[in-house]
Design a protein around this motif. Structure first.
Motif, PDB file in Angstrom:
ATOM      1  N   GLY A  19     -20.671  -4.600  -6.331  1.00 43.72           N
ATOM      2  CA  GLY A  19     -20.967  -5.686  -5.064  1.00 43.72           C
ATOM      3  C   GLY A  19     -20.955  -4.786  -3.592  1.00 43.72           C
ATOM      4  N   GLY A  20     -21.092  -3.390  -3.545  1.00 43.39           N
ATOM      5  CA  GLY A  20     -21.482  -3.317  -1.832  1.00 43.39           C
ATOM      6  C   GLY A  20     -23.466  -3.076  -1.758  1.00 43.39           C
ATOM      7  N   PRO A  21     -23.825  -2.474  -0.546  1.00 45.75           N
ATOM      8  CA  PRO A  21     -24.737  -3.185  -0.499  1.00 45.75           C
ATOM      9  C   PRO A  21     -25.279  -0.907  -0.777  1.00 45.75           C
ATOM     10  N   TRP A  22     -24.355   0.111  -0.554  1.00 43.57           N
ATOM     11  CA  TRP A  22     -24.309   1.391  -0.670  1.00 43.57           C
ATOM     12  C   TRP A  22     -25.940   1.750  -2.080  1.00 43.57           C
ATOM     13  N   PRO A  23     -25.266   1.287  -3.369  1.00 42.07           N
ATOM     14  CA  PRO A  23     -26.460   2.375  -4.143  1.00 42.07           C
ATOM     15  C   PRO A  23     -27.841   1.215  -3.875  1.00 42.07           C
ATOM     16  N   VAL A  75     -40.444   6.260 -14.086  1.00 35.79           N
ATOM     17  CA  VAL A  75     -39.175   6.216 -14.397  1.00 35.79           C
ATOM     18  C   VAL A  75     -38.365   5.609 -12.752  1.00 35.79           C
ATOM     19  N   ILE A  76     -37.283   5.357 -13.159  1.00 38.62           N
ATOM     20  CA  ILE A  76     -36.596   3.965 -12.043  1.00 38.62           C
ATOM     21  C   ILE A  76     -35.163   5.177 -12.270  1.00 38.62           C
ATOM     22  N   ARG A  77     -35.095   5.169 -10.981  1.00 38.61           N
ATOM     23  CA  ARG A  77     -34.155   6.552 -10.810  1.00 38.61           C
ATOM     24  C   ARG A  77     -32.341   5.214 -10.521  1.00 38.61           C
ATOM     25  N   ARG A  78     -31.384   5.653 -10.931  1.00 36.19           N
ATOM     26  CA  ARG A  78     -29.974   4.261  -9.925  1.00 36.19           C
ATOM     27  C   ARG A  78     -29.428   5.772 -10.371  1.00 36.19           C
ATOM     28  N   PRO A  79     -28.250   5.630  -9.187  1.00 35.00           N
ATOM     29  CA  PRO A  79     -26.732   6.160  -9.295  1.00 35.00           C
ATOM     30  C   PRO A  79     -26.382   5.756 -10.469  1.00 35.00           C
ATOM     31  N   ALA A  80     -25.694   6.820 -10.452  1.00 35.81           N
ATOM     32  CA  ALA A  80     -24.815   7.015 -12.246  1.00 35.81           C
ATOM     33  C   ALA A  80     -23.677   5.772 -12.277  1.00 35.81           C
ATOM     34  N   PRO A 126     -24.601  14.867  -1.917  1.00 28.23           N
ATOM     35  CA  PRO A 126     -25.791  14.169  -3.292  1.00 28.23           C
ATOM     36  C   PRO A 126     -25.050  12.854  -3.490  1.00 28.23           C
ATOM     37  N   ALA A 127     -23.853  13.447  -3.980  1.00 22.87           N
ATOM     38  CA  ALA A 127     -23.845  11.951  -4.645  1.00 22.87           C
ATOM     39  C   ALA A 127     -24.010  10.831  -3.627  1.00 22.87           C
ATOM     40  N   LEU A 128     -23.272  10.831  -2.181  1.00 28.57           N
ATOM     41  CA  LEU A 128     -23.728   9.914  -1.560  1.00 28.57           C
ATOM     42  C   LEU A 128     -25.286   9.615  -1.313  1.00 28.57           C
ATOM     43  N   ALA A 129     -25.934  10.136  -1.657  1.00 32.72           N
ATOM     44  CA  ALA A 129     -27.235  10.406  -1.343  1.00 32.72           C
ATOM     45  C   ALA A 129     -28.189   9.728  -2.189  1.00 32.72           C
ATOM     46  N   SER A 130     -27.424  10.039  -3.305  1.00 33.65           N
ATOM     47  CA  SER A 130     -27.831   9.546  -4.853  1.00 33.65           C
ATOM     48  C   SER A 130     -27.625   7.478  -4.760  1.00 33.65           C
ATOM     49  N   GLY A 131     -26.728   7.688  -4.074  1.00 39.21           N
ATOM     50  CA  GLY A 131     -26.165   5.831  -4.490  1.00 39.21           C
ATOM     51  C   GLY A 131     -24.695   5.659  -4.964  1.00 39.21           C
ATOM     52  N   SER A 136     -28.353  18.758  -8.709  1.00 41.18           N
ATOM     53  CA  SER A 136     -27.929  17.367  -8.042  1.00 41.18           C
ATOM     54  C   SER A 136     -28.345  16.587  -8.114  1.00 41.18           C
ATOM     55  N   LEU A 137     -29.113  16.087  -7.338  1.00 42.14           N
ATOM     56  CA  LEU A 137     -29.548  14.355  -7.483  1.00 42.14           C
ATOM     57  C   LEU A 137     -29.908  13.799  -9.477  1.00 42.14           C
ATOM     58  N   ASP A 138     -29.969  14.858  -9.506  1.00 40.73           N
ATOM     59  CA  ASP A 138     -30.098  14.391 -11.447  1.00 40.73           C
ATOM     60  C   ASP A 138     -29.489  14.182 -11.453  1.00 40.73           C
ATOM     61  N   PHE A 139     -27.737  15.394 -11.451  1.00 39.97           N
ATOM     62  CA  PHE A 139     -27.311  15.429 -12.349  1.00 39.97           C
ATOM     63  C   PHE A 139     -26.110  13.686 -11.230  1.00 39.97           C
ATOM     64  N   TYR A 140     -26.095  12.837 -10.189  1.00 42.25           N
ATOM     65  CA  TYR A 140     -25.936  11.964 -10.147  1.00 42.25           C
ATOM     66  C   TYR A 140     -26.044  10.951 -10.216  1.00 42.25           C
ATOM     67  N   THR A 141     -27.775  10.576 -10.976  1.00 42.62           N
ATOM     68  CA  THR A 141     -28.183   9.436 -11.118  1.00 42.62           C
ATOM     69  C   THR A 141     -28.892   9.424 -12.403  1.00 42.62           C
ATOM     70  N   GLU A 142     -28.920   8.600 -13.318  1.00 43.03           N
ATOM     71  CA  GLU A 142     -29.442   8.530 -14.437  1.00 43.03           C
ATOM     72  C   GLU A 142     -31.038   7.850 -13.873  1.00 43.03           C
ATOM     73  N   SER A 143     -32.110   8.528 -14.952  1.00 42.39           N
ATOM     74  CA  SER A 143     -33.927   8.406 -14.643  1.00 42.39           C
ATOM     75  C   SER A 143     -34.035   7.744 -16.530  1.00 42.39           C
ATOM     76  N   ARG A 144     -34.240   6.651 -15.714  1.00 41.85           N
ATOM     77  CA  ARG A 144     -34.443   5.565 -16.602  1.00 41.85           C
ATOM     78  C   ARG A 144     -35.502   5.343 -17.499  1.00 41.85           C
ATOM     79  N   ILE A 145     -36.846   5.145 -18.168  1.00 43.28           N
ATOM     80  CA  ILE A 145     -38.009   4.734 -18.647  1.00 43.28           C
ATOM     81  C   ILE A 145     -38.438   3.911 -19.182  1.00 43.28           C
ATOM     82  N   VAL A 146     -39.312   2.703 -18.420  1.00 45.02           N
ATOM     83  CA  VAL A 146     -39.947   1.832 -18.169  1.00 45.02           C
ATOM     84  C   VAL A 146     -41.552   2.597 -18.813  1.00 45.02           C
ATOM     85  N   HIS A 147     -41.733   1.256 -20.193  1.00 44.30           N
ATOM     86  CA  HIS A 147     -43.345   1.595 -20.934  1.00 44.30           C
ATOM     87  C   HIS A 147     -44.097   0.566 -21.015  1.00 44.30           C
TER      88      HIS A 147
END
Ligand code: NAD
Length: 500
Positions: A64-68, A144-149, A171-176, A476-487
């Protein structure tokens, strides 16, 4: 008794949804400093209910917050303000860390500076982060859309606790992501500064949450919590195994930074002055309570005797004493339990027939006010055989093993003769050999003719029992985010027509 820093908090509380608070069940534990070994504060002992509340706050701030979804520049601005808040308190962080952990003050100052740098570095990473695109000829395009985990659980050890917490938080906060931090129960003091630093920097409530507590209770509750998809853990290999097993039913993403028993390989053609300085610093800095400590020195046989003599006489001159004294090189070991464990390894070395060259007991000449502290003189064992426990097991104190080798092949075999594989240090004047050995040694991180200097962009982590996954820069950013692919098709979509 050492002199405690002024204005020590008598109690340390959780910080959940922007508010300090006690444990739901009122539970507490006491924490002592390693020089007096007397309790100095009462700490809230988090349990499942506190972890639940912290995860609920972090979840609300995520969904619900603005952070991500904050634009990267705005998020980076807050991370830079956190760095400034750390810099403004650097002296306080260092004195609290020294008091709580027993780290020498000069080294604790370096850790505070590095903590600020962690936030500045990941602030920069946040604004340069990009997402990949893939074009398959002229027919298809994918991006790729990268979303915080989501909510990240961060569990940290007692060695360099403030710096290591920031190495995960930044890195966790940087990732959202939003986070729940569970600091080590032996050293909770410096984490107590984080709430005001985060709040002052403008981090929205609920993005950063702190739950103190015992590992097997508060840590375990965080690992088991269904609302926490990522666990970044730094600590002992045995604890790492338990966490992986506990996280398995929920298939959590895990980053495991575990123990080490790193070799420092010194060939006869090395710059022996530099190699000696580096070998001593590499194992005795941070009280030897350092995951990347070069705790096994492997020396080519032609220089072995001279090197052992030199290491012994230098070790005897290493100044062990009050952690708060800027002249101290080795302070007090963190806790009596750990001190007993380290002394147990010294005894094991003697029992197994290693040759004690220096140290091995409390240093002489400690002033009366230090008598209660967990002190061990810089300890050097020579003629250590690969079968001995002190060669294979992590001691995590100011104890180094020295072992001779005949040729390059034996050096590599000895370097690899432990379950661990975190770091390695190689000293030689032969550059081709340096690279050959670096490639053959089983270590996540190798330094040639240099000591442990970090570049925060590079992969940090171990192989074998030293860990799983990498932290640092994009890892670190790969760990704290999920990379999702859109075709997306770029023209007509041709589909084979089943059942037509
Ligand atoms: P530890 O494993 O005892 O504790 C680490 C953290 O885990 C603490 O916060 C503790 O409360 C928590 N914990 C304990 N049991 C738990 C459980 N069952 N579930 C969840 N959490 C639990 O480690 P330590 O003694 O605090 O730290 C020293 C170790 O850390 C050494 O082995 C050292 O090599 C390692 N270390 C590794 C790195 C690295 O980057 N590879 C860096 C620093 C330290």
């Amino acid at each position: 008794m050492s002199t405690p820093p002024p204005d020590l908090p008598g109690k340390l509380e959780h910080f959940i949804a922007g508010q300090p608070g006690e444990s739901a069940d009122g539970g507490t534990f006491e924490v002592a400093d390693p020089v007096s070994n007397q309790p100095y504060a009462t700490v809230a002992a988090g349990g499942a209910e506190d972890v639940d509340q912290a995860v609920a706050a972090a979840t609300a701030a995520f969904t619900g917050g603005p952070w991500p979804d904050l634009p990267a520049r705005a998020r980076a601005a807050i991370l830079n303000r956190i760095a400034a808040g750390i810099e403004a308190r650097a002296a306080r962080i260092a004195e609290l860390e020294t008091f709580d952990t027993g780290l020498p003050i000069t080294q604790a100052r370096g850790q505070a500076a590095r903590a600020a740098e962690n936030f500045r570095f990941f602030a920069d990473m946040a604004v340069t982060l990009h997402e990949d695109a893939f074009r398959s000829g002229t027919s298809q395009f994918g991006y790729v859309i990268r979303r915080p985990a989501g909510v990240a659980g961060l569990i940290t050890p007692w060695n360099t606790p403030f710096m290591l917490a920031t190495w995960k938080l930044a890195p966790a906060l940087a990732s959202g992501c939003t986070v729940v931090l569970k600091p080590a129960e032996w050293t909770p003091l410096s984490a107590g500064l984080l709430p005001e630093i985060m709040t002052e920097a403008g981090l929205p409530d609920g993005v950063f949450n702190l739950v103190h507590g015992i590992g097997e209770v508060a840590g375990a509750a965080l690992v088991a919590h269904p609302g926490v998809p990522r666990i970044s853990f730094t600590g002992e290999t045995g604890t790492g195994r338990a966490i992986m097993a506990a996280a398995a039913p929920r298939l959590k993403g895990l980053s495991m930074e575990l123990g080490g028993k790193s070799p420092c390989v010194i060939f006869a053609d090395a710059d022996l002055d530099q190699a000696t300085d580096s070998a001593l610093f590499g194992v005795f800095s941070l009280n030897g309570e350092r995951c990347t400590a070069g705790s096994r020195i492997l020396a080519e046989r032609s220089i072995y005797d001279a090197l052992v003599t030199r290491l012994g006489s230098r070790a005897e001159r290493i100044r062990v004493g009050d952690p708060a004294d800027p002249g101290t090189e080795i302070g007090a070991l963190v806790h009596p339990e750990h001190y007993t464990r380290v002394l147990g390894y010294v005894q094991a070395g003697l029992d197994e027939g290693a040759r004690l060259v220096a140290g091995g007991n409390r240093p002489g000449g400690l002033s009366a006010h230090l008598e209660s502290g967990n002190y061990l003189a810089a300890t050097v064992f020579a003629d250590v055989e690969p079968s001995m426990r002190i060669f294979r097991e992590e001691i995590f104190g100011p104890v180094v093993c020295v072992t001779p080798f005949g040729d390059e092949a034996e050096a590599v075999a000895l370097a690899n003769a432990t379950d661990y594989g975190l770091a390695a240090y190689i000293w030689t004047g032969d550059l081709a050999r340096a690279h050959r050995v670096a490639h053959a040694v089983e270590a996540g991180m190798t330094w040639i003719n240099s000591h442990n200097v970090r570049d925060l962009r590079t992969p940090f982590g171990g192989v074998k029992a030293s860990g799983l996954g990498r932290e640092g820069g994009p890892h670190s950013l790969d760990f704290y985010t999920e990379s999702r692919i859109v075709h997306v098709p770029l023209g007509d979509t041709h589909v084979t027509r089943f059942g037509a």
